[in-house]
Design a protein around this motif. Structure first.
Motif, PDB file in Angstrom:
ATOM      1  N   PRO A  71       0.770  -1.236   0.000  1.00 30.87           N
ATOM      2  CA  PRO A  71       0.000   0.000   0.000  1.00 30.87           C
ATOM      3  C   PRO A  71       0.810   1.299   0.000  1.00 30.87           C
ATOM      4  N   SER A  72       0.465   2.166  -0.951  1.00 29.81           N
ATOM      5  CA  SER A  72       0.930   3.554  -0.979  1.00 29.81           C
ATOM      6  C   SER A  72       2.446   3.682  -0.961  1.00 29.81           C
ATOM      7  N   SER A  73       3.104   2.827  -1.745  1.00 29.16           N
ATOM      8  CA  SER A  73       4.566   2.783  -1.691  1.00 29.16           C
ATOM      9  C   SER A  73       5.253   3.653  -2.737  1.00 29.16           C
ATOM     10  N   GLY A  74       4.471   4.350  -3.591  1.00 26.47           N
ATOM     11  CA  GLY A  74       5.115   5.100  -4.680  1.00 26.47           C
ATOM     12  C   GLY A  74       5.650   6.443  -4.259  1.00 26.47           C
ATOM     13  N   LYS A  75       6.536   6.464  -3.272  1.00 28.08           N
ATOM     14  CA  LYS A  75       7.034   7.733  -2.715  1.00 28.08           C
ATOM     15  C   LYS A  75       8.544   7.855  -2.866  1.00 28.08           C
ATOM     16  N   MET A  76       9.018   9.084  -2.781  1.00 25.82           N
ATOM     17  CA  MET A  76      10.444   9.359  -2.940  1.00 25.82           C
ATOM     18  C   MET A  76      10.795  10.626  -2.159  1.00 25.82           C
ATOM     19  N   GLY A 179       0.276  17.777 -10.073  1.00 27.12           N
ATOM     20  CA  GLY A 179      -0.480  17.857  -8.825  1.00 27.12           C
ATOM     21  C   GLY A 179       0.273  17.289  -7.639  1.00 27.12           C
ATOM     22  N   ARG A 180       1.325  16.541  -7.877  1.00 22.68           N
ATOM     23  CA  ARG A 180       2.170  16.111  -6.758  1.00 22.68           C
ATOM     24  C   ARG A 180       3.276  17.153  -6.624  1.00 22.68           C
ATOM     25  N   ALA A 181       3.514  17.596  -5.394  1.00 26.10           N
ATOM     26  CA  ALA A 181       4.537  18.620  -5.165  1.00 26.10           C
ATOM     27  C   ALA A 181       5.441  18.142  -4.052  1.00 26.10           C
ATOM     28  N   PHE A 234     -15.471   7.447   4.259  1.00 21.19           N
ATOM     29  CA  PHE A 234     -15.445   8.906   4.463  1.00 21.19           C
ATOM     30  C   PHE A 234     -14.144   9.491   3.915  1.00 21.19           C
ATOM     31  N   TRP A 235     -13.056   8.749   4.127  1.00 15.34           N
ATOM     32  CA  TRP A 235     -11.766   9.194   3.580  1.00 15.34           C
ATOM     33  C   TRP A 235     -11.860   9.357   2.063  1.00 15.34           C
ATOM     34  N   MET A 236     -12.501   8.378   1.399  1.00 12.20           N
ATOM     35  CA  MET A 236     -12.591   8.448  -0.057  1.00 12.20           C
ATOM     36  C   MET A 236     -13.449   9.638  -0.496  1.00 12.20           C
ATOM     37  N   LYS A 282      -7.222  11.741  -7.906  1.00 16.07           N
ATOM     38  CA  LYS A 282      -5.866  11.433  -8.374  1.00 16.07           C
ATOM     39  C   LYS A 282      -5.001  11.045  -7.201  1.00 16.07           C
ATOM     40  N   GLY A 283      -3.890  10.421  -7.481  1.00 15.96           N
ATOM     41  CA  GLY A 283      -3.017  10.093  -6.363  1.00 15.96           C
ATOM     42  C   GLY A 283      -1.689   9.546  -6.811  1.00 15.96           C
ATOM     43  N   CYS A 284      -1.011   8.943  -5.865  1.00 14.79           N
ATOM     44  CA  CYS A 284       0.337   8.422  -6.123  1.00 14.79           C
ATOM     45  C   CYS A 284       0.230   6.970  -6.596  1.00 14.79           C
ATOM     46  N   PRO A 285       1.300   6.461  -7.206  1.00 17.61           N
ATOM     47  CA  PRO A 285       1.278   5.058  -7.633  1.00 17.61           C
ATOM     48  C   PRO A 285       1.141   4.107  -6.444  1.00 17.61           C
ATOM     49  N   MET A 286       0.644   2.930  -6.681  1.00 15.02           N
ATOM     50  CA  MET A 286       0.523   1.838  -5.706  1.00 15.02           C
ATOM     51  C   MET A 286      -0.471   2.138  -4.582  1.00 15.02           C
ATOM     52  N   CYS A 287      -1.346   3.106  -4.798  1.00 16.17           N
ATOM     53  CA  CYS A 287      -2.222   3.522  -3.695  1.00 16.17           C
ATOM     54  C   CYS A 287      -3.671   3.169  -3.990  1.00 16.17           C
ATOM     55  N   ASN A 288      -4.371   2.611  -3.003  1.00 18.62           N
ATOM     56  CA  ASN A 288      -5.800   2.332  -3.196  1.00 18.62           C
ATOM     57  C   ASN A 288      -6.672   3.210  -2.302  1.00 18.62           C
ATOM     58  N   MET A 289      -6.087   4.340  -1.837  1.00 22.92           N
ATOM     59  CA  MET A 289      -6.909   5.292  -1.052  1.00 22.92           C
ATOM     60  C   MET A 289      -6.558   6.710  -1.514  1.00 22.92           C
ATOM     61  N   GLN A 290      -6.607   6.898  -2.836  1.00 18.65           N
ATOM     62  CA  GLN A 290      -6.097   8.131  -3.436  1.00 18.65           C
ATOM     63  C   GLN A 290      -6.755   9.385  -2.869  1.00 18.65           C
ATOM     64  N   CYS A 291      -5.927  10.350  -2.522  1.00 20.18           N
ATOM     65  CA  CYS A 291      -6.450  11.491  -1.771  1.00 20.18           C
ATOM     66  C   CYS A 291      -6.505  12.797  -2.558  1.00 20.18           C
ATOM     67  N   GLY A 292      -6.033  12.812  -3.809  1.00 25.02           N
ATOM     68  CA  GLY A 292      -6.073  14.060  -4.568  1.00 25.02           C
ATOM     69  C   GLY A 292      -7.472  14.286  -5.140  1.00 25.02           C
ATOM     70  N   VAL A 479       7.657   5.243   2.353  1.00 30.75           N
ATOM     71  CA  VAL A 479       6.274   5.008   1.920  1.00 30.75           C
ATOM     72  C   VAL A 479       5.366   6.072   2.508  1.00 30.75           C
ATOM     73  N   CYS A 480       4.137   6.121   1.999  1.00 33.48           N
ATOM     74  CA  CYS A 480       3.162   7.093   2.501  1.00 33.48           C
ATOM     75  C   CYS A 480       2.694   6.679   3.889  1.00 33.48           C
ATOM     76  N   ARG A 481       2.601   7.657   4.766  1.00 35.30           N
ATOM     77  CA  ARG A 481       2.155   7.346   6.127  1.00 35.30           C
ATOM     78  C   ARG A 481       0.636   7.417   6.272  1.00 35.30           C
ATOM     79  N   LEU A 482      -0.074   7.915   5.238  1.00 34.66           N
ATOM     80  CA  LEU A 482      -1.508   8.159   5.425  1.00 34.66           C
ATOM     81  C   LEU A 482      -2.349   6.903   5.668  1.00 34.66           C
ATOM     82  N   PRO A 483      -2.010   5.728   5.111  1.00 35.48           N
ATOM     83  CA  PRO A 483      -2.803   4.552   5.479  1.00 35.48           C
ATOM     84  C   PRO A 483      -2.825   4.347   7.000  1.00 35.48           C
TER      85      PRO A 483
HETATM   86 FE1  SF4 Z   1      -0.495   9.451  -2.296  1.00 40.56          FE
HETATM   87 FE2  SF4 Z   1      -2.626  10.150  -0.893  1.00 40.56          FE
HETATM   88 FE3  SF4 Z   1      -2.242   7.624  -1.539  1.00 40.56          FE
HETATM   89 FE4  SF4 Z   1      -0.658   8.745   0.258  1.00 40.56          FE
HETATM   90  S1  SF4 Z   1      -2.864   8.386   0.453  1.00 40.56           S
HETATM   91  S2  SF4 Z   1       0.002   7.460  -1.433  1.00 40.56           S
HETATM   92  S3  SF4 Z   1      -0.506  10.864  -0.556  1.00 40.56           S
HETATM   93  S4  SF4 Z   1      -2.619   9.307  -2.959  1.00 40.56           S
END
Ligand code: SF4
Ligand code: PTT
Length: 602
Positions: A71-76, A179-181, A234-236, A282-292, A479-483
């Protein structure tokens, strides 16, 4: 060690030279990846240089979990010596570039020197080319993303700067995927100073993991757990914007340059309004809870909204329309400006105008003026010259006591949480290792739900625990901490992922120690680069100590300076740092950083 590509790619733009280096086992063991790799490289290689000179270097680093099927591993992490703060700066970006970099066979890229002419890097597995970018120079980050996708394929990993980075604006970021910054403390300007417009990364290989089938099994279970979480629906719907109404209710929404903590028009622009305007996700790669969340802005164009952007470009500057915020957000993305710093700079100027410190009349909520200022900052022209180096610099130029309400710590603008009545969160901003970012320790939710107004040691211990997990582990793993933060994804998964990927068993105690090592080295870096660095760098602005909010249930409350100082002393003590916030020799020795003490004379 498994789970790593094993190589670092080094590109020297002055000499047009490309080299590949092995990443040592001790580097992987002691610093894990991402932020850990970045600070170790900067500590070793970037000493007392001008951040915008060719002697500075910029690091793009992944970690063992990045780009994996989990989950949500497409980070750098993107890191450098910051031109905004003069200390360590980084950002964490979700981008296909993270996935491709490891597939291309590299854990990290270091770019050094300066190209004579505008250029971009094309990394295709073994092949690395420095290509001409004069035709891209001056173009918006969106246009360049489109052009490079057309040229190199839509699935490429692309990192790009907008015109603000080219113009060496110190609040500029790196952008990706429209959209990713990433890299709030001026990472865009560092790329600009090297005449580097973009990196295009395409990888076709695979990293070898210790136990691939276990990684796949754990990844599948992880995605399932996220989807079945009670907070997922609700997150979605609202994503990070669910924080908007919560902040307003709790008096910590930044309004009118952090003067107030509630916004009288919040109902016109909260997460429920976003739900109605939402046209895409929209969101980052490998993520199933896209937040954009994509909405149509005031001119009908698509724009992405997140809580921080709305807080800082909405209430903080008195704007009460989401489509207008979206316009400013899109402009910031195209110019490659950080929305948090941009909102803080505009709010600072509006307050200066209200107080009669400048001749121009710019009222709260003046949307046209905010658009003009965004362009001026991106161009570094006119009034933009005062603001393009951030509010610390602007207040030093303007004088007349404006430093009291220039909302930054260490030169980095405060993100969207007003802390008049949240002393623990004020300390979190105070001690964040890049300046006032919420990323390292978002203690505010825990603080408000427990003993909000107290100043006790337990709060400081909790803060350090957050820093270890968020600033240490998540930033280095990477990785993304949001999950974990937002949908309650079990923290126990991460050591299991690490085991399946690297083959090494690491307990949370082990991971905390890596985090402590990284934090000690980050501190040492600030101390070495800014010789008079000390305790006062960890103070939030006077506004939180001296003025209280006028409205709502948090009206009349401010942070008590003496009690804040006590918490700061406990913080240093618990970290094994002296009372000036510098790591003690025995702490450095204990963390395996013995050589470091000599360079900072402790
Ligand atoms: Fe990106 Fe949001 Fe998914 Fe985290 S939760 S990986 S910031 S789309
Ligand atoms: C992050 C900061 C944030 S934090 C936001 S909204 W947030 C702002 N977004 C901007 C933007 O957008 N456009 C723009 N021009 N400037 C912007 N500046 C601001 O940048 C971001 C997400 C978010 S959205 C958050 S909280 C989490 N941050 C993470 C982190 O720091 N580490 C980690 N391991 N996982 C994280 N997950 C979440 O990622 P910076 P992104 Mg960002 C339009 O980069 O420099 O750290 O600044 O990277 O890919 O956009 O993901 O309510």
């Amino acid at each position: 060690m498994n789970g790593y590509a094993g190589k670092l790619l080094r590109v020297n733009l002055s000499e047009g030279r490309v080299s590949k280096e092995e990443i040592s086992e001790s580097m992987k063991r002691d610093f894990l990846g991402g932020r850990g790799f970045a600070i170790k490289l900067l500590w070793d290689e970037v000493k007392q240089v001008d951040p915008l000179s060719e002697q500075n270097k910029i690091v793009f680093a992944t970690g063992p979990l990045s780009g994996q099927l989990l989950p949500s591993s497409g980070k750098m992490v993107i890191a450098s010596k910051s031109p905004l703060t003069e200390g360590y700066g980084d950002g964490n970006m979700g981008t296909m570039a993270s996935v491709h970099l490891k597939k291309a066979g590299y854990d990290a890229v270091v770019v050094e020197g300066k190209s004579e002419r505008p250029c971009y890097l094309l990394i295709e597995d073994e092949s690395v080319k420095i290509l001409e970018a004069s035709d891209l120079w001056g173009k918006s980050s969106f246009d360049v993303q489109d052009l490079l996708e057309k040229r190199h394929g839509g699935n490429s990993g692309i990192l790009v700067i907008g015109p603000a980075g080219e113009n060496l604006v110190r609040i500029s970021t790196v952008m990706s995927q429209k959209g990713r910054a990433g890299g709030r403390p001026g990472m865009g300007a560092v790329m600009g100073s090297k005449n580097l417009k973009a990196l295009v990364i395409k990888g076709t290989g695979n990293v070898s993991n210790f136990d691939d089938s276990r990684v796949r099994e754990l990844g599948r279970k992880g995605y399932e757990e996220i989807k079945s979480s009670g907070s997922y629906p609700f997150w979605m719907k609202q994503g990070t914007m669910q924080a908007f109404e919560w902040c307003n209710e709790n008096g910590c929404l930044p309004a009118y340059n952090f003067r107030e903590g509630i916004f009288e028009f919040s109902r016109e622009m909260d997460g429920y309004v976003l739900e109605k305007l939402d046209v895409d996700r929209k969101g980052c790669p490998m993520c199933n809870m896209q937040c954009g969340h994509i909405v149509h802005d005031s001119s009908g164009q698509r724009a992405e909204l997140d809580y921080e952007n709305v807080g800082m470009l909405g209430p903080n500057i008195g704007i009460r329309s989401l489509p207008q915020v979206a316009t400013l957000n899109r402009m910031a993305d195209e110019w490659g400006l950080d929305t948090i710093s941009l909102g803080s700079c505009i709010g600072f100027l509006m307050e200066a105008s209200e107080k009669g410190l400048i001749e121009e009349r710019i009222g709260w909520g003046d949307f046209e003026a905010a658009q003009r200022l965004t362009v001026a900052i991106g161009r570094d022209e006119g009034m933009g010259r005062l603001l393009s180096r951030g509010v610390k610099y602007a207040s030093e130029k303007l004088g007349k006591g404006s430093h009291r309400w220039a909302m930054h710590v260490k030169g980095l603008e405060i993100s969207a949480y007003n802390c008049h009545a949240c002393p623990g969160m004020a300390l979190s901003f105070g001690t964040s290792p890049i300046g006032a970012s919420h990323k390292d320790a978002w203690i505010i939710a825990w603080e408000i739900s427990t003993d909000r107004f107290s100043y006790n040691k337990e709060k400081v211990e909790k803060l350090i625990e957050f820093q270890r997990i968020r600033g240490g582990f998540f930033e280095s793993a990477t990785v993304c901490r949001l999950p974990w933060v937002e949908v309650g994804f079990g923290i126990h998964w991460y050591p299991e992922y690490l085991k399946a990927i690297t083959g090494q068993s690491r307990s949370w105690e082990d991971l905390y120690q890596i985090g402590d090592r990284i934090y000690a080295l980050l501190r040492a870096y600030w101390k070495r680069e800014i010789p008079n660095f000390g305790r006062r760098w960890d103070w939030p602005p006077d506004r939180w100590f001296e003025e209280s909010q006028s409205r709502g249930k948090m009206g009349g409350i401010k942070v008590d300076r003496k009690s804040y100082e006590q918490m700061l002393s406990w913080y240093y003590e618990l970290r094994g740092w002296d009372q000036n916030g510098v790591p003690l020799r025995e702490t450095l020795d204990r963390l395996g950083l013995a050589g470091v003490s000599k360079e900072i004379s402790v």
